[in-house]
Every structure is written in C-alpha cells, then in structure tokens.
Design a protein around this motif. Structure first.
Motif, PDB file in Angstrom:
ATOM      1  N   GLN A  74      -6.953  10.362   4.880  1.00  0.00           N
ATOM      2  CA  GLN A  74      -6.883   8.979   5.326  1.00  0.00           C
ATOM      3  C   GLN A  74      -6.622   8.084   4.116  1.00  0.00           C
ATOM      4  OE1 GLN A  74      -6.965   8.369   8.606  1.00  0.00           O
ATOM      5  NE2 GLN A  74      -7.433  10.535   9.045  1.00  0.00           N
ATOM      6  N   ALA A  75      -5.740   7.100   4.279  1.00  0.00           N
ATOM      7  CA  ALA A  75      -5.367   6.276   3.133  1.00  0.00           C
ATOM      8  C   ALA A  75      -5.153   4.824   3.520  1.00  0.00           C
ATOM      9  CB  ALA A  75      -4.083   6.820   2.495  1.00  0.00           C
ATOM     10  N   GLU A  76      -5.346   3.938   2.537  1.00  0.00           N
ATOM     11  CA  GLU A  76      -4.859   2.567   2.633  1.00  0.00           C
ATOM     12  C   GLU A  76      -3.365   2.572   2.281  1.00  0.00           C
ATOM     13  OE1 GLU A  76      -8.576  -0.379   1.385  1.00  0.00           O
ATOM     14  OE2 GLU A  76      -7.007   0.121  -0.073  1.00  0.00           O
ATOM     15  N   TRP A  77      -2.605   1.742   2.965  1.00  0.00           N
ATOM     16  CA  TRP A  77      -1.156   1.681   2.741  1.00  0.00           C
ATOM     17  C   TRP A  77      -0.819   0.326   2.128  1.00  0.00           C
ATOM     18  CZ3 TRP A  77       2.661   1.202   7.467  1.00  0.00           C
ATOM     19  CH2 TRP A  77       3.970   1.073   6.991  1.00  0.00           C
ATOM     20  N   LEU A  78      -0.283   0.356   0.900  1.00  0.00           N
ATOM     21  CA  LEU A  78       0.038  -0.858   0.182  1.00  0.00           C
ATOM     22  C   LEU A  78       1.518  -0.908  -0.196  1.00  0.00           C
ATOM     23  CD1 LEU A  78      -2.960   0.251  -1.246  1.00  0.00           C
ATOM     24  CD2 LEU A  78      -2.909  -2.189  -1.725  1.00  0.00           C
ATOM     25  N   ARG A  79       2.074  -2.123  -0.157  1.00  0.00           N
ATOM     26  CA  ARG A  79       3.443  -2.374  -0.626  1.00  0.00           C
ATOM     27  C   ARG A  79       3.355  -3.523  -1.630  1.00  0.00           C
ATOM     28  NH1 ARG A  79       7.303  -2.643   4.088  1.00  0.00           N
ATOM     29  NH2 ARG A  79       7.000  -0.380   3.898  1.00  0.00           N
ATOM     30  N   GLY A  80       3.511  -3.180  -2.905  1.00  0.00           N
ATOM     31  CA  GLY A  80       3.242  -4.168  -3.936  1.00  0.00           C
ATOM     32  C   GLY A  80       1.768  -4.536  -3.864  1.00  0.00           C
ATOM     33  N   PRO A  81       1.435  -5.840  -3.908  1.00  0.00           N
ATOM     34  CA  PRO A  81       0.019  -6.243  -3.804  1.00  0.00           C
ATOM     35  C   PRO A  81      -0.467  -6.351  -2.353  1.00  0.00           C
ATOM     36  CG  PRO A  81       1.384  -8.159  -4.214  1.00  0.00           C
ATOM     37  CD  PRO A  81       2.319  -6.971  -4.230  1.00  0.00           C
ATOM     38  N   ALA A  82       0.451  -6.206  -1.398  1.00  0.00           N
ATOM     39  CA  ALA A  82       0.100  -6.453   0.005  1.00  0.00           C
ATOM     40  C   ALA A  82      -0.465  -5.201   0.664  1.00  0.00           C
ATOM     41  CB  ALA A  82       1.322  -6.928   0.769  1.00  0.00           C
ATOM     42  N   LEU A  83      -1.559  -5.391   1.403  1.00  0.00           N
ATOM     43  CA  LEU A  83      -2.139  -4.316   2.201  1.00  0.00           C
ATOM     44  C   LEU A  83      -1.421  -4.278   3.545  1.00  0.00           C
ATOM     45  CD1 LEU A  83      -4.329  -2.134   2.667  1.00  0.00           C
ATOM     46  CD2 LEU A  83      -5.800  -3.973   3.547  1.00  0.00           C
ATOM     47  N   ILE A  84      -0.662  -3.219   3.799  1.00  0.00           N
ATOM     48  CA  ILE A  84       0.080  -3.103   5.060  1.00  0.00           C
ATOM     49  C   ILE A  84      -0.827  -2.600   6.177  1.00  0.00           C
ATOM     50  CG2 ILE A  84       2.093  -2.099   6.179  1.00  0.00           C
ATOM     51  CD1 ILE A  84       2.767  -3.991   3.909  1.00  0.00           C
ATOM     52  N   ALA A  85      -1.662  -1.611   5.883  1.00  0.00           N
ATOM     53  CA  ALA A  85      -2.592  -1.068   6.882  1.00  0.00           C
ATOM     54  C   ALA A  85      -3.821  -0.522   6.146  1.00  0.00           C
ATOM     55  CB  ALA A  85      -1.935   0.037   7.697  1.00  0.00           C
ATOM     56  N   PRO A  86      -5.017  -0.763   6.699  1.00  0.00           N
ATOM     57  CA  PRO A  86      -6.238  -0.317   6.016  1.00  0.00           C
ATOM     58  C   PRO A  86      -6.523   1.174   6.161  1.00  0.00           C
ATOM     59  CG  PRO A  86      -6.808  -1.417   8.060  1.00  0.00           C
ATOM     60  CD  PRO A  86      -5.316  -1.567   7.890  1.00  0.00           C
ATOM     61  N   LYS A  87      -5.897   1.805   7.171  1.00  0.00           N
ATOM     62  CA  LYS A  87      -6.192   3.223   7.387  1.00  0.00           C
ATOM     63  C   LYS A  87      -5.033   3.887   8.117  1.00  0.00           C
ATOM     64  CE  LYS A  87      -9.777   6.364   9.149  1.00  0.00           C
ATOM     65  NZ  LYS A  87     -11.064   6.464   9.876  1.00  0.00           N
ATOM     66  N   ILE A  88      -4.362   4.811   7.427  1.00  0.00           N
ATOM     67  CA  ILE A  88      -3.314   5.607   8.061  1.00  0.00           C
ATOM     68  C   ILE A  88      -3.569   7.077   7.737  1.00  0.00           C
ATOM     69  CG2 ILE A  88      -1.595   3.759   7.987  1.00  0.00           C
ATOM     70  CD1 ILE A  88      -0.326   5.219   5.587  1.00  0.00           C
ATOM     71  N   GLU A  89      -2.984   7.951   8.576  1.00  0.00           N
ATOM     72  CA  GLU A  89      -3.165   9.392   8.376  1.00  0.00           C
ATOM     73  C   GLU A  89      -2.006   9.953   7.567  1.00  0.00           C
ATOM     74  OE1 GLU A  89      -4.666  11.984  11.623  1.00  0.00           O
ATOM     75  OE2 GLU A  89      -2.774  13.058  11.367  1.00  0.00           O
ATOM     76  N   VAL A  90      -2.356  10.773   6.585  1.00  0.00           N
ATOM     77  CA  VAL A  90      -1.368  11.447   5.746  1.00  0.00           C
ATOM     78  C   VAL A  90      -1.610  12.950   5.860  1.00  0.00           C
ATOM     79  CG1 VAL A  90      -0.452  11.757   3.414  1.00  0.00           C
ATOM     80  CG2 VAL A  90      -1.263   9.494   4.154  1.00  0.00           C
TER      81      VAL A  90
END
Length: 342
Positions: A74-90
């Motif tokens: 489980q991971a946080e997904w970030l693009r630059g400084p922006a949090l895109i999603a707090p929890k995604i499955e990898v």
C-alpha cells in the motif's frame, strides 16, 4: 510458431481450494495425488505422502527453493509536491536487476510519480511497458534492506477463490530460502521435511534450483500475458546440473517439481546458461531434454501451464485424466491436490 490451442473444460467452483490443507485439518503432505502414466494415460489415485512408491533409487527430484515475498503493498501516490491519493495498491510483478515491474492499481500513473510505502521506503516510477498495464519502479532501498521492508509491509498475492487473507507462512514451501517469488512456487508446497528425508532414505535424490515467479494475472482480462512475454529470473547451481547430467547418463529419471522447474531446466538445456532470465514457452511440440516427469498441482481451464503438461502427455490423455480428477473431487490451485505425470 503457430499458437497452441489451450485445453478447456468445466471446473466447478467448489473444487477451488480456498483453504490451506492445514486449515482443512490435514498435514501438507497428506493432500491427494493423481498419478498419470505418460505412455498409457492410465490414472491412479493416491496420497502425496506415498510419492516414493512411484520413484526408484537413483531418480532425482528437483525443487524450486525460491521464497515467496508479500508482493502486495500500500502506498501514497505523489506527483511533485501534490498528494494524488493517500492509499493505492501496488502489486510487484517481477524484478529486473535494480528495478521492479509493478501493477499499480490506480488511475494512470506517470513517469516520475512517487510512491511512499512508509517513512523508510519509497519508489519512483521510471518507465512504462508498452501494451501492458505494468510500470517500472525504482525503490529507495536495495538488496536485503529492500526485502526486509517488503516483508515488513506487504501481504501475499491472493486471487478471488481465496476469501480469507492467510498469512505469508501458508504461501511458503518448507525449503524456501531465496526471496524473490511474487507468487508461491506452489508445486513444492505439499512437501514436508519428513517426506524429503524419506525420499533420501530410499535412495531418491533431492536437489534445488531457483526461479523467481512473476505476477500471473494483471486484474483485467484484456491484459493477457502470453507465456513468452513472461520473463523470470532463474539460477541452477553448477553441482546441481552435474548431478542432473549424471542421473540422465545413468538412465534414471529427473522429476521436475512444478512448471517453474521445467522452465528452468529446459532453458539451461537449450541455451547452456545456468543463470539469467528466461521467457521459455514449453508446449505440446516442445522437445523436452531434461525433465522425465513432472509433479504439479491442477491447472485451471485454458491456462498456459496446460500447454506445458501437453509436452509430457498427449492432450486426450490429459483431458481424460482431468475429467476423472473433477469427478473424484480433487482440489485445484496452490492449496489443492497434486498430480504426478511420470
């Protein structure tokens, strides 16, 4: 090469093993075993702990000692400084040197996006695979440190027929020692130490190779991996290959435990290299050079593993045996029963 038509049959849902044998009240080596004669197609019904009855002194059993890793993170997904999603499955798919291919279960992830798994572990998306949902990621750790974090944070891959989140211990063989398999090399699961010692006491050899299994299902039927697109890392120790060649020269049988072992042995026989990556596709027209028999689980309809079994035995014999297995109530998949083709 023309496409090989895969075997199709009806598999009742009740035959999908959703519980490990230990949770069904039996030892792992007490699962059932269907013994299938390569030449005649005749079928015998037995239990796995009687494996030695079907082998001879001097035969050699080759097992895959790759260890299953908990590949769902489980991971946080970030693009630059922006949090895109707090929890995604990898879902890790396979390792390639210092990078991993991974299935990121989220809206389109872009190159340079970051995945944060914990305060001590993160990864960067470094490239994409063409015509595939897989992305290539670079972890912030390497080697044993990375595996330690994965074991701390991850869960084992499980599919829809397994409703309960069984612990990682249930996805390991008793002899697993080299971390790297995303999915359990399940053909070896039924072995106990007692059975291994029994084989040795009766003069039947046991030795080990490694093939780190990749992710077999990409969660969407439109993304169907062809067998030759499935690239996996393998290694055969020098002394193991010497033992295999001596066994063959003596006229004894080499029994591959699982499709991963067949793939490894036949890759080495074809290219003469004992370590590397393989995308070998073994099918009904493939001339086997090392494996004289295979010990495996039962494979679902249209699975490419059935193509490999067709290199050991004719498709009519195999289909007839599978019909008998269904009628007799054998259980399918990694927690199910065993099939010896010899």
């Amino acid at each position: 090469m023309a496409a090989v038509k895969t075997l199709d049959f009806y598999l009742p849902d009740k035959l999908n093993a959703s519980h490990p044998p230990e949770k069904r009240g039996i030892r792992r080596d007490h699962v059932r075993m269907m013994v299938l004669d390569r030449c005649s197609g005749s079928v015998r019904h037995d239990h796995f702990y009687n494996l030695a009855h079907y082998l001879e002194p001097g035969d050699l059993v080759i097992l895959n000692n790759s260890r299953t890793i908990p590949a769902v993170l489980q991971a946080e997904w970030l693009r630059g400084p922006a949090l895109i999603a707090p929890k995604i499955e990898v879902r890790l798919a396979s390792r390639h040197d210092e990078t991993w291919e991974a299935l990121i279960v989220a809206a389109p992830v872009k190159i340079k996006d970051r995945l944060t798994f914990s305060t001590g572990l993160s990864a960067t998306v470094v490239s994409e695979k063409q015509n595939s949902p897989l992305k290539v990621i670079q972890f912030s750790k390497k080697g044993p440190d990375l595996f330690n974090s994965i074991y701390e944070l991850g869960e084992p891959v499980r599919y829809e027929y397994i409703q309960h989140p069984w612990s990682l211990d249930y996805y390991q063989t008793v002899f697993a020692s080299h971390p790297g398999s995303v999915e359990m090399p399940s053909a070896g699961r039924a072995f106990s130490w007692e059975l291994l010692f029994k084989l040795k006491q009766q003069g039947i050899g046991v030795d080990f190779i490694q093939l780190h299994t990749g992710l077999s299902y990409l969660l969407d039927d439109k993304w169907h991996q062809k067998p030759e697109e499935n690239v996996e890392e393998y290694h055969i120790p020098d002394q193991t290959m010497e033992r295999i060649l001596k066994t063959k020269a003596a006229g004894k049988k080499v029994i591959a435990v699982g499709t991963t072992v067949v793939r490894t042995l036949e890759t080495a026989a074809r290219n003469g290299i004992l370590s590397g990556m393989t995308n070998l596709y073994v099918h009904r027209d493939f001339p086997l050079k090392i494996a004289d028999g295979i010990l495996t689980g039962f494979h679902e309809p249209r699975a490419s593993h059935l193509d490999m079994l067709s290199s050991f035995i004719t498709e009519p014999h195999l289909l007839h045996a599978y019909e008998q297995a269904i009628e007799a109530g054998y259980l399918w998949h990694e927690f199910g029963d065993m099939n010896l083709i010899i």
